[in-house]
Scaffold this motif. Structure first.
Motif, PDB file in Angstrom:
ATOM      1  N   GLY A 140       0.721  -1.314  -0.028  1.00 50.17           N
ATOM      2  CA  GLY A 140       0.064   0.054  -0.136  1.00 50.17           C
ATOM      3  C   GLY A 140       0.704   1.376   0.164  1.00 50.17           C
ATOM      4  O   GLY A 140       0.304   2.336   0.382  1.00 50.17           O
ATOM      5  N   ILE A 141       2.260   1.288  -0.581  1.00 48.68           N
ATOM      6  CA  ILE A 141       2.818   2.637  -0.490  1.00 48.68           C
ATOM      7  C   ILE A 141       2.179   3.704  -1.282  1.00 48.68           C
ATOM      8  O   ILE A 141       2.457   4.817  -0.808  1.00 48.68           O
ATOM      9  N   GLU A 142       1.638   3.186  -2.347  1.00 45.94           N
ATOM     10  CA  GLU A 142       0.953   4.272  -3.277  1.00 45.94           C
ATOM     11  C   GLU A 142       0.015   5.082  -2.461  1.00 45.94           C
ATOM     12  O   GLU A 142      -0.155   6.312  -2.528  1.00 45.94           O
ATOM     13  N   THR A 143      -1.000   4.388  -1.682  1.00 43.77           N
ATOM     14  CA  THR A 143      -1.843   4.934  -0.673  1.00 43.77           C
ATOM     15  C   THR A 143      -1.043   6.245   0.320  1.00 43.77           C
ATOM     16  O   THR A 143      -1.652   7.064   0.431  1.00 43.77           O
ATOM     17  N   LEU A 144       0.072   5.582   0.963  1.00 44.56           N
ATOM     18  CA  LEU A 144       0.819   6.403   1.807  1.00 44.56           C
ATOM     19  C   LEU A 144       1.251   7.774   0.743  1.00 44.56           C
ATOM     20  O   LEU A 144       1.152   9.208   1.257  1.00 44.56           O
ATOM     21  N   VAL A 145       1.619   7.704  -0.349  1.00 43.08           N
ATOM     22  CA  VAL A 145       2.076   8.770  -1.279  1.00 43.08           C
ATOM     23  C   VAL A 145       1.027   9.628  -1.685  1.00 43.08           C
ATOM     24  O   VAL A 145       1.118  10.745  -1.484  1.00 43.08           O
ATOM     25  N   ARG A 146      -0.201   9.184  -1.960  1.00 41.05           N
ATOM     26  CA  ARG A 146      -1.234  10.075  -2.444  1.00 41.05           C
ATOM     27  C   ARG A 146      -1.605  10.702  -1.042  1.00 41.05           C
ATOM     28  O   ARG A 146      -2.124  11.935  -1.179  1.00 41.05           O
ATOM     29  N   ALA A 147      -1.663  10.162   0.004  1.00 43.40           N
ATOM     30  CA  ALA A 147      -2.090  10.744   1.309  1.00 43.40           C
ATOM     31  C   ALA A 147      -1.135  11.901   1.613  1.00 43.40           C
ATOM     32  O   ALA A 147      -1.727  12.948   1.947  1.00 43.40           O
ATOM     33  N   VAL A 148      -0.064  11.728   1.485  1.00 46.99           N
ATOM     34  CA  VAL A 148       1.154  12.897   1.917  1.00 46.99           C
ATOM     35  C   VAL A 148       0.571  14.043   0.912  1.00 46.99           C
ATOM     36  O   VAL A 148       0.869  15.337   1.154  1.00 46.99           O
ATOM     37  N   ALA A 149       0.579  13.581  -0.422  1.00 48.90           N
ATOM     38  CA  ALA A 149       0.160  14.640  -1.400  1.00 48.90           C
ATOM     39  C   ALA A 149      -0.974  15.636  -0.992  1.00 48.90           C
ATOM     40  O   ALA A 149      -1.061  16.823  -1.565  1.00 48.90           O
TER      41      ALA A 149
END
Length: 414
Positions: free
Chosen positions: A238-247
């Protein structure tokens, strides 16, 4: 236990080599679990052999970790890395290798502890041929995992059959959380013995450095808000979820943010491909200037990274237990995690961190922002987290429970 007359036990981890560096392809929580349990059991008076498959011609066949604890690498199929879904066809060679080694060394094992479904099959074969008791830890459950996979691998049917067989035929299953026990009962079988013994962490290693010291050591500014991920590069993490959350963070542009995505990757392999995919998303979202990929973080440096972070994010789609959250919490760092599997057990939402639905970018944004916006609360969460780890999740406590379980099973047979 009489240390001059140690009982011999075999820990079997076919695809998770206890002697390799953690963080590479197929090297994660299971490897840590087997190694830590093996070494701690040796300290408690057992004679421990840990069996795995040899994946490199240059690897030594035997690695002695300490007195009475070693890893034995069995040659089974080509001596090179093979993805775990392709290993089953070589498991019969693992069985033969363990029997041959035991005969050559004069070993008479009192008990087997198998890890993951590949090792379960090996254990069941050894049980059939040698009449040995088995304890099994799943580490990952096919019945849960395949719910979130669009195309299950060709080995899926066989895996589900073996996971049912080991539950019904092992002397005891070690579930690492109440959630795992529920899944086993509802999705696999109502038969078989289950005991809940969690995974552990080294509470002296993690928590050995303060927040301020860690930041100074890594050269981070006291004013930065540091968001930390460590783990494999795998879409299920789920790293993509983290990146989009930070964005989408409301703090972006208002306060200095730093996103650290740690973990080993190899170009051309599946983890390298996932790292490239994540890097492109980081670039597309304009996060390149605040994001860093330090690669594999050495075990001795990991406590520093955990301690320096304001929050550790574990956005997995599925996580049977998860060592990262307990390592973070042992370091006094709150966790924002997916409300899945073992995270529902290890992370107490609103007390040691926050749990949100998996794959929910907005929920992760809100949870991360809540903690970063309130440093005092963040510190309180961190203190609560550390206390919880000390009380319930030390390797010493975990292994003591396993040792008691082994002794009960062996004594029942006698």
């Amino acid at each position: 236990m009489n240390t001059n007359n140690r009982q011999q036990i075999a820990l079997i981890s076919v695809h998770g080599d206890p002697a390799v560096d953690i963080g590479g392809e197929e090297a994660g929580g299971q490897n840590v679990y087997v190694r830590q349990v093996g070494e701690a059991l040796a300290q408690l008076g057992w004679e421990v052999d840990m069996f795995t498959r040899k994946t490199d011609v240059n690897q030594p066949n035997i690695v002695q970790h300490q007195d009475h604890c070693r890893t034995i690498r069995i040659s089974a199929g080509p001596e090179t890395f093979i993805p775990r879904q392709e290993i089953f066809e070589h498991c019969d060679r693992v069985v033969e290798g363990i029997i041959k080694f035991a005969r050559q060394e004069g070993r008479e094992y009192s008990l087997l502890h198998t890890n993951y479904w590949l090792s379960a099959w090996v254990g069941l074969e050894l049980q059939r041929r040698l009449s040995l008791p088995i304890v099994h830890t799943y580490h990952s459950l096919g019945a849960v995992k395949y719910k979130s996979v669009q195309e299950p691998p060709q080995t899926a049917t066989r895996r589900l059959e073996i996971e049912k067989a080991i539950l019904e035929n092992a002397n005891c299953i070690v579930a690492t959380s109440p959630q795992e026990e529920e899944n086993l009962r509802s999705l696999v079988s109502s038969r078989g013995n289950i005991e809940i013994i969690p995974c552990g962490t080294n509470i002296n290693h993690f928590g050995s450095i303060s927040y301020q010291q860690a930041r100074e050591k890594l050269g981070f500014s006291p004013k930065e808000n540091i968001i930390f991920y460590i783990g494999r590069f795998d879409p299920r993490k789920g790293i993509e979820t983290l990146v989009r959350a930070v964005a989408n963070s409301k703090l972006r542009g208002q306060e200095p943010l730093r996103l650290i995505i740690g973990g080993a990757y190899r170009p051309g392999q599946s983890d390298g491909e996932e790292k490239e995919r994540i890097s492109k998303i980081v670039e597309e979202l304009g996060l390149s200037d605040i994001t860093e990929f330090p690669g594999r973080i050495a075990d001795e440096n990991l406590p520093t990274y955990f301690a320096a972070a304001d929050v550790c994010v574990v956005p997995s789609h599925y996580e049977p237990f998860g060592l990262v959250p307990i390592e973070a919490m042992a370091s006094g760092t709150p966790v924002v995690g997916s409300a899945v599997g073992g995270l529902n057990f290890t992370v107490v939402s609103e007390e040691t961190g926050l749990l949100v639905p998996p794959k929910d970018n907005a929920a992760f944004t809100e949870a991360i922002d809540r903690i970063l916006s309130d440093p005092q609360w963040r510190n309180q969460l961190g203190e609560n987290a550390r206390k919880r780890m000390e009380e319930k999740f030390s390797w010493e406590g975990v292994t003591s429970q396993l040792s008691d379980l082994y002794s009960r099973i062996i004594n029942q047979r006698v």
